[in-house]
Design a protein around this motif. Sequence first.
Motif, PDB file in Angstrom:
ATOM      1  N   ASN A 214       0.848  -1.191   0.000  1.00 49.95           N
ATOM      2  CA  ASN A 214       0.000   0.000   0.000  1.00 49.95           C
ATOM      3  C   ASN A 214       0.885   1.243   0.000  1.00 49.95           C
ATOM      4  O   ASN A 214       2.091   1.159   0.249  1.00 49.95           O
ATOM      5  N   LYS A 227       2.352  11.166  -2.463  1.00 48.30           N
ATOM      6  CA  LYS A 227       2.837  11.029  -3.846  1.00 48.30           C
ATOM      7  C   LYS A 227       4.336  10.776  -3.866  1.00 48.30           C
ATOM      8  O   LYS A 227       4.838   9.943  -4.635  1.00 48.30           O
ATOM      9  N   ASP A 252      -5.656   0.489  -4.085  1.00 47.86           N
ATOM     10  CA  ASP A 252      -4.914   1.661  -3.627  1.00 47.86           C
ATOM     11  C   ASP A 252      -5.079   2.789  -4.637  1.00 47.86           C
ATOM     12  O   ASP A 252      -5.062   2.568  -5.846  1.00 47.86           O
ATOM     13  N   ASP A 253      -5.245   4.019  -4.155  1.00 43.37           N
ATOM     14  CA  ASP A 253      -5.468   5.128  -5.084  1.00 43.37           C
ATOM     15  C   ASP A 253      -4.226   5.482  -5.896  1.00 43.37           C
ATOM     16  O   ASP A 253      -4.305   6.275  -6.834  1.00 43.37           O
ATOM     17  N   PHE A 254      -3.082   4.871  -5.583  1.00 43.67           N
ATOM     18  CA  PHE A 254      -1.881   5.072  -6.386  1.00 43.67           C
ATOM     19  C   PHE A 254      -1.588   3.879  -7.300  1.00 43.67           C
ATOM     20  O   PHE A 254      -0.502   3.784  -7.870  1.00 43.67           O
ATOM     21  N   LYS A 256      -2.609   2.984 -10.311  1.00 43.84           N
ATOM     22  CA  LYS A 256      -2.276   3.317 -11.702  1.00 43.84           C
ATOM     23  C   LYS A 256      -0.886   3.926 -11.801  1.00 43.84           C
ATOM     24  O   LYS A 256      -0.115   3.622 -12.723  1.00 43.84           O
ATOM     25  N   GLU A 272     -11.173  -5.495  -4.870  1.00 45.32           N
ATOM     26  CA  GLU A 272     -11.786  -4.702  -5.943  1.00 45.32           C
ATOM     27  C   GLU A 272     -11.481  -5.246  -7.331  1.00 45.32           C
ATOM     28  O   GLU A 272     -12.044  -4.779  -8.318  1.00 45.32           O
TER      29      GLU A 272
END
Length: 491
Positions: A214, A227, A252-254, A256, A272
């Motif tokens: 993560n 970031k 995880d939103d990172f 991509k 997901e």
Amino acid sequence: MGELAVKTEKESSLLMLDELLSSVKGSIIGDSFDSKNFSFLSVVTDSRNVVLKTLFVPLIGEFQDGHKYIPQAIEKGASAVFVAKSAYFDDCEFFENLAEKNPSVLFVLVKNTLTALQNAAQRYVENFPNLIRVSVTGSSGKTTTKEIAASILRQKYSVVCNKGNLNSETGLPLSCFEIKKEHQVALLEMGMNRKNEIEEIARVFKPQFAAITNIGTAHIGKLGSRKKIAKEKKKIFSYVKKTGACVIPYGDDFAKFLSRGVKGRIVYYGDECSMDGIEFVCDEGIDGSLFKVDGLLTRLPLPGKYNYLNALAAVQLARLLNVPCELIKKGIEEVKPLGGRSNILKGFYTILDDCYNANPDSMEKAVEFSTGLTGFEKKIFVLGSMLELGEESLQAHKAAVLVAFEGGADMIVLVGKEMIAGLKEAEKIASSNKNLRLICFEEHDDAVIQKIASLIKEFASSKDFILLKGSNGIGLGRLIPLLNVEGEKNA
């Protein structure tokens, strides 16, 4: 005869003399060194751990210079020593005399002893061209993921892993020297607390398969933003080639960002995304999770949905290395919890020992897991400060306090200056729950720990649950022997 001598040296030393010198770009101090029987069988940075035939690497830190322990290392049997040029030129006569008096010890002059350690480890790993190299990193869960993966991979392969928490700029190179010819897989966790640390140690080990658990906020005080943390963690993929794979958490939103531009095959995991053959069955609370792997009902004995996700990362690594499903099941079910990491202790009280480390993400997960538990009369949360958060610290501790107060605990003990500062920020919410017993300690010395244990014993019964969560520096683990004494276990 010469060829036989070279072979014998290679077999009896982690690196041959010429391999060591060329890898670190080093030169021999003095002219009395006798190379005839040179070898080293272990590498350490702590002189207290030196044994016969050890390479001692003295590191220069902010408050300590390991060069002053070189004489002790030699007395204990060190056969080789690195010497930084800065230390040498400060007192070249001392090192020249030391080398002359110890002709059987190799003194290697290097520019930087840490860099030399890393370069020597890199050269050592190159001696195992058939070794499968696997790494894990992430803001939280990396050690647990590594341990689950190791338990699975050991069902098929001979595996070597980091010992303890040797995953840093010094720890990972030292771990590399634990690789031996019988090992088929090296599974090394990579940690970081500064910029470029992952890049440095990835260069040493060059993993062929790597997983990220993560992108959270651990060490955000040093790196500045999630970031930037993602950018650093992604460097674990730097040496993964097209024949290898990068395992990425889909939710995880990172995700991509982590997958962009990598050379290896991208493999996702998580609730997901679609994972063939994986079916979550149920959460069994403190007893772990049940899920199916290719139709086989499998029990993960570690509590919490977050550990189930760690297991999925380990499953993907195992599949990439062609471990059959029955061995994946066996490996998962044989996982043993590590002290301080999602460790359920069933004594007089039921204790979740999760106090080896803490950051906002792992704190929230531990509290949310504890909140969802049923079957206990009372719940007690002992929460210690989360260290190394920098400018984010105040808001992170405020958020942790708010999550804790929403968790339905009957008693909350806050320990550490940062946690108390967070409480003051959340004071209105904190004071609104009149049924909650709230206890605060800014300090965390032994006297405070003793006091906390006494207060819990006065309040709790044998049917109660206790969460211990905080950074290792707070030392909440000291509560465990005080709360699980023999008399109470037998009560």
